[in-house]
Motif scaffolding. Structure first.
Motif, PDB file in Angstrom:
ATOM      1  N   SER A   4       0.956  -1.326   0.600  1.00 44.41           N
ATOM      2  CA  SER A   4      -0.050   0.271  -0.346  1.00 44.41           C
ATOM      3  C   SER A   4       1.102   1.239   0.037  1.00 44.41           C
ATOM      4  CB  SER A   4      -1.053   0.150   0.912  1.00 44.41           C
ATOM      5  OG  SER A   4      -0.262  -0.005   2.168  1.00 44.41           O
ATOM      6  N   GLU A   5       0.460   2.476  -0.376  1.00 44.88           N
ATOM      7  CA  GLU A   5       0.966   3.786  -0.396  1.00 44.88           C
ATOM      8  C   GLU A   5       0.883   4.377   0.863  1.00 44.88           C
ATOM      9  OE1 GLU A   5       2.423   6.080  -2.822  1.00 44.88           O
ATOM     10  OE2 GLU A   5       1.949   4.293  -4.128  1.00 44.88           O
ATOM     11  N   LYS A   6       2.400   4.320   1.173  1.00 45.84           N
ATOM     12  CA  LYS A   6       2.708   5.059   2.493  1.00 45.84           C
ATOM     13  C   LYS A   6       2.733   6.433   2.633  1.00 45.84           C
ATOM     14  CE  LYS A   6       3.383   1.101   4.260  1.00 45.84           C
ATOM     15  NZ  LYS A   6       2.988   0.033   2.769  1.00 45.84           N
ATOM     16  N   PRO A   7       2.808   6.784   3.611  1.00 47.14           N
ATOM     17  CA  PRO A   7       2.473   8.621   3.405  1.00 47.14           C
ATOM     18  C   PRO A   7       4.223   8.917   3.322  1.00 47.14           C
ATOM     19  CG  PRO A   7       1.380   7.982   5.788  1.00 47.14           C
ATOM     20  CD  PRO A   7       2.449   7.187   4.536  1.00 47.14           C
ATOM     21  N   LEU A   8       4.763   9.101   2.397  1.00 49.70           N
ATOM     22  CA  LEU A   8       6.389   9.441   2.498  1.00 49.70           C
ATOM     23  C   LEU A   8       7.032  10.518   3.313  1.00 49.70           C
ATOM     24  CD1 LEU A   8       7.389   8.006  -0.514  1.00 49.70           C
ATOM     25  CD2 LEU A   8       7.598   6.932   2.049  1.00 49.70           C
ATOM     26  N   GLN A   9       5.664  12.298   2.908  1.00 50.80           N
ATOM     27  CA  GLN A   9       6.481  12.916   3.786  1.00 50.80           C
ATOM     28  C   GLN A   9       6.433  12.928   5.965  1.00 50.80           C
ATOM     29  OE1 GLN A   9       3.524  12.022   1.975  1.00 50.80           O
ATOM     30  NE2 GLN A   9       2.033  12.962   3.321  1.00 50.80           N
ATOM     31  N   LEU A  10       5.895  12.078   5.619  1.00 43.77           N
ATOM     32  CA  LEU A  10       5.754  11.673   7.161  1.00 43.77           C
ATOM     33  C   LEU A  10       8.071  11.121   8.037  1.00 43.77           C
ATOM     34  CD1 LEU A  10       3.366   9.508   8.466  1.00 43.77           C
ATOM     35  CD2 LEU A  10       3.522  12.659   8.869  1.00 43.77           C
TER      36      LEU A  10
ATOM     37  N   LYS B 126      10.973  -5.063   2.046  1.00 44.74           N
ATOM     38  CA  LYS B 126      11.052  -4.131   2.844  1.00 44.74           C
ATOM     39  C   LYS B 126      11.174  -2.778   4.046  1.00 44.74           C
ATOM     40  CE  LYS B 126       9.252  -6.392   7.877  1.00 44.74           C
ATOM     41  NZ  LYS B 126       7.713  -5.979   7.402  1.00 44.74           N
ATOM     42  N   HIS B 127      11.149  -1.715   3.831  1.00 44.06           N
ATOM     43  CA  HIS B 127      11.561  -0.821   4.836  1.00 44.06           C
ATOM     44  C   HIS B 127      11.357  -1.048   6.615  1.00 44.06           C
ATOM     45  CE1 HIS B 127      12.395   2.879   7.359  1.00 44.06           C
ATOM     46  NE2 HIS B 127      12.615   3.293   6.224  1.00 44.06           N
ATOM     47  N   PRO B 128      12.413  -0.870   7.669  1.00 45.76           N
ATOM     48  CA  PRO B 128      12.371  -1.578   8.358  1.00 45.76           C
ATOM     49  C   PRO B 128      11.278  -0.857   9.818  1.00 45.76           C
ATOM     50  CG  PRO B 128      13.927  -0.297   8.608  1.00 45.76           C
ATOM     51  CD  PRO B 128      13.629  -0.573   7.259  1.00 45.76           C
ATOM     52  N   HIS B 129      11.478   0.485   9.108  1.00 44.79           N
ATOM     53  CA  HIS B 129       9.423   1.080  10.012  1.00 44.79           C
ATOM     54  C   HIS B 129       8.514   1.467   9.143  1.00 44.79           C
ATOM     55  CE1 HIS B 129      12.522   2.049  12.602  1.00 44.79           C
ATOM     56  NE2 HIS B 129      13.891   2.647  12.097  1.00 44.79           N
ATOM     57  N   LEU B 130       8.683   1.720   7.392  1.00 43.98           N
ATOM     58  CA  LEU B 130       7.265   1.791   6.922  1.00 43.98           C
ATOM     59  C   LEU B 130       6.747   0.727   6.996  1.00 43.98           C
ATOM     60  CD1 LEU B 130       8.805   4.989   5.256  1.00 43.98           C
ATOM     61  CD2 LEU B 130       6.611   4.856   7.034  1.00 43.98           C
ATOM     62  N   GLY B 131       7.169  -1.366   6.656  1.00 41.08           N
ATOM     63  CA  GLY B 131       6.754  -2.166   5.806  1.00 41.08           C
ATOM     64  C   GLY B 131       7.188  -2.184   4.568  1.00 41.08           C
ATOM     65  N   ASP B 132       6.636  -2.964   4.140  1.00 44.20           N
ATOM     66  CA  ASP B 132       6.411  -3.087   2.434  1.00 44.20           C
ATOM     67  C   ASP B 132       6.401  -1.770   1.621  1.00 44.20           C
ATOM     68  OD1 ASP B 132       7.170  -5.557   2.234  1.00 44.20           O
ATOM     69  OD2 ASP B 132       5.792  -6.320   2.587  1.00 44.20           O
ATOM     70  N   LEU B 133       7.403  -1.609   0.612  1.00 48.36           N
ATOM     71  CA  LEU B 133       7.741   0.019  -0.311  1.00 48.36           C
ATOM     72  C   LEU B 133       7.515  -0.777  -1.382  1.00 48.36           C
ATOM     73  CD1 LEU B 133       9.389   2.642   1.401  1.00 48.36           C
ATOM     74  CD2 LEU B 133       7.024   2.594   1.064  1.00 48.36           C
ATOM     75  N   SER B 134       6.235   0.207  -2.197  1.00 46.43           N
ATOM     76  CA  SER B 134       6.611  -0.697  -3.991  1.00 46.43           C
ATOM     77  C   SER B 134       7.768   0.182  -4.524  1.00 46.43           C
ATOM     78  CB  SER B 134       5.945  -0.154  -4.885  1.00 46.43           C
ATOM     79  OG  SER B 134       5.611   1.751  -5.008  1.00 46.43           O
TER      80      SER B 134
END
Length: 162
Positions: A66-72, A127-135
């Motif tokens: 899923s898309e993550k709010p990267l601006q965070l 996988k990102h260690p804090h954000l989970g799976d990122l495309s």
């Protein structure tokens, strides 16, 4: 996909190109990275991420993310320790050396982003260690947000040592 990441890099270079090697290696305290260490970390991070992206593109299976709010990621109120393999060297660093490394890692990223099939960038994830799976596509965008976070850190450090 690359626009934000490229714009942040331009801003980073503008903010550091007038610094001397001495200024790049100044630390306001022992537990804070110098501007040079921040640049070294950005090089390491981009190199590791690009390598991971290449590996997943070639060997990974389709995986929905899923898309993550990267601006965070830019929010500096939350401290996120760097993994050991992404911690910068102590230095000292030269601006010429750092800019060369950053240029090399950026060329690799651009080459990857411009040659990878866009559909696969959207269909494969890492996988990102804090954000989970990122495309893979979001990973490319993440590099810019991560760099912006550290640009803000660099400005704080520069201000503290001037």
């Amino acid at each position: 996909m690359l626009d934000y990441t490229l714009n942040v890099r331009e801003e980073l270079i503008r903010e550091t190109e007038q610094m001397t090697d001495e200024q790049l290696n100044m630390k306001p305290s022992q537990d804070v990275w110098s501007p040079g260490q921040i640049l070294d970390h950005l090089y390491l991070m981009e190199t590791v991420i690009t390598g991971g992206l290449k590996h997943v593109l070639m060997n990974g299976e389709k995986k929905e993310a899923s898309e993550k709010p990267l601006q965070l990621v830019i929010d500096r109120s939350r401290k996120v320790p760097a993994p050991e393999n992404l911690k910068p060297a102590e230095g000292p660093f030269s601006k010429e050396e750092l800019f060369s490394k950053l240029d090399r890692s950026r060329r690799e990223l651009i080459n990857f982003a411009e040659t990878a099939p866009e559909q696969e960038l959207e269909e494969k994830a890492m996988k990102h260690p804090h954000l989970g799976d990122l495309s893979l596509k979001q990973w490319i965008e993440f590099i810019g947000y991560h760099e912006k976070r550290h640009l803000l850190q660099l400005l704080e450090v520069r201000s503290a040592v001037s």
